[in-house]
Design an enzyme around this catalytic site. Structure first.
Site, PDB file in Angstrom:
ATOM      1  CB  CYS A 199      -6.525 -32.007   2.779  1.00 58.97           C
ATOM      2  SG  CYS A 199      -6.053 -32.011   4.520  1.00 58.97           S
ATOM      3  CB  CYS A 257       1.842 -31.376  -0.861  1.00 58.95           C
ATOM      4  SG  CYS A 257       3.207 -30.220  -1.067  1.00 58.95           S
TER       5      CYS A 257
END
Length: 235
Positions: free
Chosen positions: A121, A230
């Site tokens: 994602c 991330c």
């Protein structure tokens, strides 16, 4: 010029560590003189970002700033961006969006990909968009601080970024959490109200919770998933 390609061939700059901004303004002045419009600031509009925006405005008031708009951020984050735009009207703030909408991502990868495969994602909604935003740029600015987490303890002012094959400039590496907040309050800067509700690090809403410990300010990110980054700052 210090670029990804010339990293081993040119001398790297050194910067004085002053008592006020701990070298940050010196680094930013050098970076914008060195790279000009080939320098991009990728801003999350967290508290470090608010400080950097104010410092950048003192050096280049029309700097190019990009926000990676995953379409999964808190409403408070978007409201903060609008307030910053009004406070610094000359800054070129751009919201970079992924090529896939959330509906398209769900159709291709299934519902709530962030729960099942958060790395994928983040790749789709942050890493690829930043790579696209940096096309033609020689360097980018990040608000990394050494104090933030164990994975960031060795960051330098000027870094060779293998992930994006670029130069990553990190002006705040010597700032502490207290330094950041002192600056914000001293200059009466607007900031995301979620910081006052126990969120020291703010990302996408589904993957961000209040921090569990003051010793690790990123402990509220991807809680329970064994993930703390991330991917933007991983090799």
């Amino acid at each position: 010029m210090v670029t990804y390609e010339t990293w081993d061939e040119v001398q790297k700059p050194t910067f004085p560590i002053d008592n006020n901004e701990k070298g940050a303004l010196h680094v930013l002045s050098w970076a914008y003189t060195h790279y000009g419009d080939d320098l991009l600031y990728a801003c999350s509009f967290g508290i470090e970002g608010i400080v950097l925006i104010d410092l950048i405005s003192q050096v280049k008031d029309d700097a190019h700033i990009v926000f990676l708009d995953t379409h999964l951020h808190f409403p408070e984050t978007y409201e903060t961006i609008e307030r910053v735009k009004r406070a610094y009207p000359r800054l070129r703030i751009h919201l970079q969006t992924p090529s896939l909408s959330l509906a398209e991502q769900e159709k291709q990868f299934g519902a709530e990909l962030w729960k099942r495969d958060p790395n994928k994602c983040c790749e789709l909604r942050k890493i690829v968009p930043l790579r696209e935003a940096m096309i033609g740029k020689k360097a980018w600015i990040s608000g990394l601080r050494r104090e933030q987490s164990p994975t960031r303890q060795h960051v330098e002012f000027i870094n060779r970024d293998k992930k994006f094959q670029n130069i990553k400039v990190c002006p705040l590496i010597y700032w502490t959490w207290k330094d950041v907040w002192r600056y914000v309050h001293r200059h009466n800067l607007t900031y995301n109200p979620l910081h006052d509700r126990g969120y020291p690090s703010i990302g996408c809403a589904p993957c961000t919770a209040p921090a569990y410990t003051e010793e690790d300010l990123r402990s509220g990110r991807w809680a329970g998933l064994g993930k703390t980054e991330c991917g933007l700052h991983e090799s």
